[in-house]
Scaffold this motif. Structure first.
Motif, PDB file in Angstrom:
ATOM      1  N   ILE A  91      35.745  56.898   7.477  1.00  0.00           N
ATOM      2  CA  ILE A  91      36.598  56.432   8.570  1.00  0.00           C
ATOM      3  C   ILE A  91      37.203  57.653   9.254  1.00  0.00           C
ATOM      4  O   ILE A  91      37.869  58.465   8.618  1.00  0.00           O
ATOM      5  N   HIS A  95      37.114  56.116  14.738  1.00  0.00           N
ATOM      6  CA  HIS A  95      36.932  54.761  14.229  1.00  0.00           C
ATOM      7  C   HIS A  95      38.229  53.947  14.332  1.00  0.00           C
ATOM      8  O   HIS A  95      38.207  52.773  14.721  1.00  0.00           O
ATOM      9  N   ALA A 133      29.451  51.936  15.188  1.00  0.00           N
ATOM     10  CA  ALA A 133      29.736  52.100  13.765  1.00  0.00           C
ATOM     11  C   ALA A 133      28.488  52.480  12.983  1.00  0.00           C
ATOM     12  O   ALA A 133      28.512  53.386  12.134  1.00  0.00           O
ATOM     13  N   GLN A 137      27.447  56.387  11.366  1.00  0.00           N
ATOM     14  CA  GLN A 137      27.076  56.532   9.960  1.00  0.00           C
ATOM     15  C   GLN A 137      25.717  57.206   9.811  1.00  0.00           C
ATOM     16  O   GLN A 137      25.543  58.121   8.996  1.00  0.00           O
ATOM     17  N   ALA A 443      29.721  58.110  18.969  1.00  0.00           N
ATOM     18  CA  ALA A 443      29.221  58.119  17.588  1.00  0.00           C
ATOM     19  C   ALA A 443      28.790  59.519  17.173  1.00  0.00           C
ATOM     20  O   ALA A 443      28.989  59.921  16.022  1.00  0.00           O
ATOM     21  N   ALA A 446      31.940  61.336  16.280  1.00  0.00           N
ATOM     22  CA  ALA A 446      32.519  60.843  15.024  1.00  0.00           C
ATOM     23  C   ALA A 446      31.676  61.202  13.812  1.00  0.00           C
ATOM     24  O   ALA A 446      32.193  61.294  12.697  1.00  0.00           O
TER      25      ALA A 446
END
Length: 461
Positions: A91, A95, A133, A137, A443, A446
């Motif tokens: 996280i 996020h 999300a 990842q 993304a 992140a």
């Protein structure tokens, strides 16, 4: 001051404490024992990368309905992957802000005057956020990150090549995109497979940034040459769109790329170049722009039309739409009318000038206020600020280790800034072909978070 900034940007390590105490977060992995016996989920990362790549491979060529089906598949796989994984998801501050953004959109939907229409927009937004999300990842893997970005860049090359072909061989104009009273009334504006030159311009901005990054990341001269060809082809196609907003956003893109690249190489440069490189580069670019502005008549006419006010038909149309949107905001200031194009289409006709029907507010920021009120608008600005702050912090870490993946981060930050600037005067990136790319850029930013050591001795800023 530094502590306050760190708190606002969510840079402090309380995130791990929240993860340990969150009941919702504990649901992640509750089917992990079942996963151990599944042959298919042993390849979960590759499957996820294929699904994400498929979205960007097909988006310019297929209907929005099919893109929606692909996003539903992405969402279903994300849910399956999270309830069965043995590893806890990372996280990041990005996020958290996106989750807050989604919560505001949910409240806006609940209080919308057209709830069923807003619910459709809320579902669409949720699918985009799940794409973010899953991508955040999967992109942590350098191999899969390069795979997904390469898929997008190869697709963008096909799109831009077809657009350049339209410029040289001509193409039917699908709408009155030029002012009928302008000397460029009959000028060709390319739109490739996307059907609209402004939409094409927004699509190409991230492609230019990522293909620039690929020059430094891809190995071998053949791959680097291909990346350079992509930069030139995408840039040429963007110019041929005659999209004023995309042109200005391209200037922002170049400026941010240069600044971040200077930051990346600064300490390796001789003292003279540390001082004079940026002034010389920006001065040279400014000189080239002045020469082009004077000598290239179509460029000069299009740029000057920005300042024509209502005398330009495109400007006049936007101004009238904006005036109607301000009336909507007066009636729904805090939480808006609810997210999505359907909600806007049901509310806007009540306030519009009958001669100026519109499908959106023609400004991403104004659209946010209309759909989610000032609360949602503030959350959106906070999200952008946190994303850029987070990206710069990660870039500092990658620069110290001289990790070339930092160029993808540079490209993502620059693309985010350019799309954000383009959003001042258009809402084309609400279309799925660009909206998916917007969340891909976030993304990428992140995805670099998990290599930071979150302890009390860490230096946050």
């Amino acid at each position: 001051m530094k502590t306050a900034w760190s708190t606002i940007m969510l840079s402090k390590p309380q995130i791990l404490q929240w993860q340990k105490g969150s009941y919702l977060y504990r649901l992640v992995g509750w089917l992990s024992n079942w996963r151990q016996g599944s042959w298919l989920l042993q390849w979960s990362e590759a499957i996820a990368a294929c699904l994400i790549s498929l979205v960007f491979l097909l988006a310019p060529f297929v209907s929005t309905s099919l893109i929606g089906v692909l996003l539903i598949a992405v969402a279903a796989f994300w849910i399956l992957n999270n309830v069965s994984t043995a590893e806890k998801a990372v996280i990041t501050p990005v996020h958290i802000l996106i989750f807050l953004y989604w919560c505001v959109a949910t409240v806006a939907t609940a209080f919308s005057p057209v709830k069923s229409a807003a619910l459709n927009g809320w579902v669409t937004l949720t699918l985009y956020l799940i794409l973010f999300a899953l991508a955040a990842q999967i992109l942590r893997s350098p191999r899969l990150c390069n795979w997904i970005i390469t898929s997008f860049l190869l697709t963008a090359l096909v799109v831009s090549a077809y657009g350049v072909r339209q410029e040289f061989f001509g193409v039917q104009q699908l709408a009155t995109w030029n002012d009928p009273n302008s000397p460029l009334a009959n000028d060709t504006r390319v739109y490739s497979y996307l059907g609209n030159p402004n939409l094409l311009g927004g699509y190409l901005l991230p492609a230019i940034a990522l293909s620039f990054a690929a020059i430094f990341i891809w190995r071998g001269w053949i791959q680097k040459t291909l990346a350079a060809v992509m930069v030139m082809m995408n840039s040429a196609c963007l110019y041929f769109t005659d999209s004023r907003g995309a042109w200005l956003a391209m200037a922002v893109l170049i400026g941010v790329l240069l600044l971040l690249c200077y930051f990346w190489w600064q300490k390796y440069l001789p003292r003279f170049w540390q001082i004079w490189l940026l002034p010389l580069v920006f001065g040279s670019l400014g000189g080239l722009f002045i020469v082009a502005f004077i000598s290239v008549e179509p460029l000069r006419i299009r740029l000057l039309s920005i300042f024509a006010g209502r005398e330009d038909s495109s400007n006049n149309f936007r101004i009238n739409v904006w005036e109607a949107c301000f009336k909507i905001i007066e009636d729904y200031p805090l939480i808006g009318i609810g997210p999505g194009n359907d909600a806007f289409n049901q509310i806007y006709p009540r306030y519009m000038n009958s001669r100026y029907p519109a499908l959106s507010a023609y400004s991403v920021y104004l659209e946010h206020i209309v759909e989610m009120g000032y609360i949602g608008f503030g959350c959106f600005l906070w999200l952008i600020a946190v994303t850029i702050n987070h990206g710069v912090r990660q870039l500092t870490r990658l620069r110290q280790s001289r990790n070339k993946r930092g160029f993808y981060l540079i490209a993502a930050i620059a693309a985010t800034a350019s799309l954000g600037f383009h959003g001042f005067v258009d809402t084309v990136w609400y279309r799925p072909q660009i909206n998916t790319i917007w969340w891909l850029m976030l993304a990428i930013v992140a995805s670099f978070y998990d290599n930071i050591k979150l302890d009390r001795n860490s230096n946050y800023y």
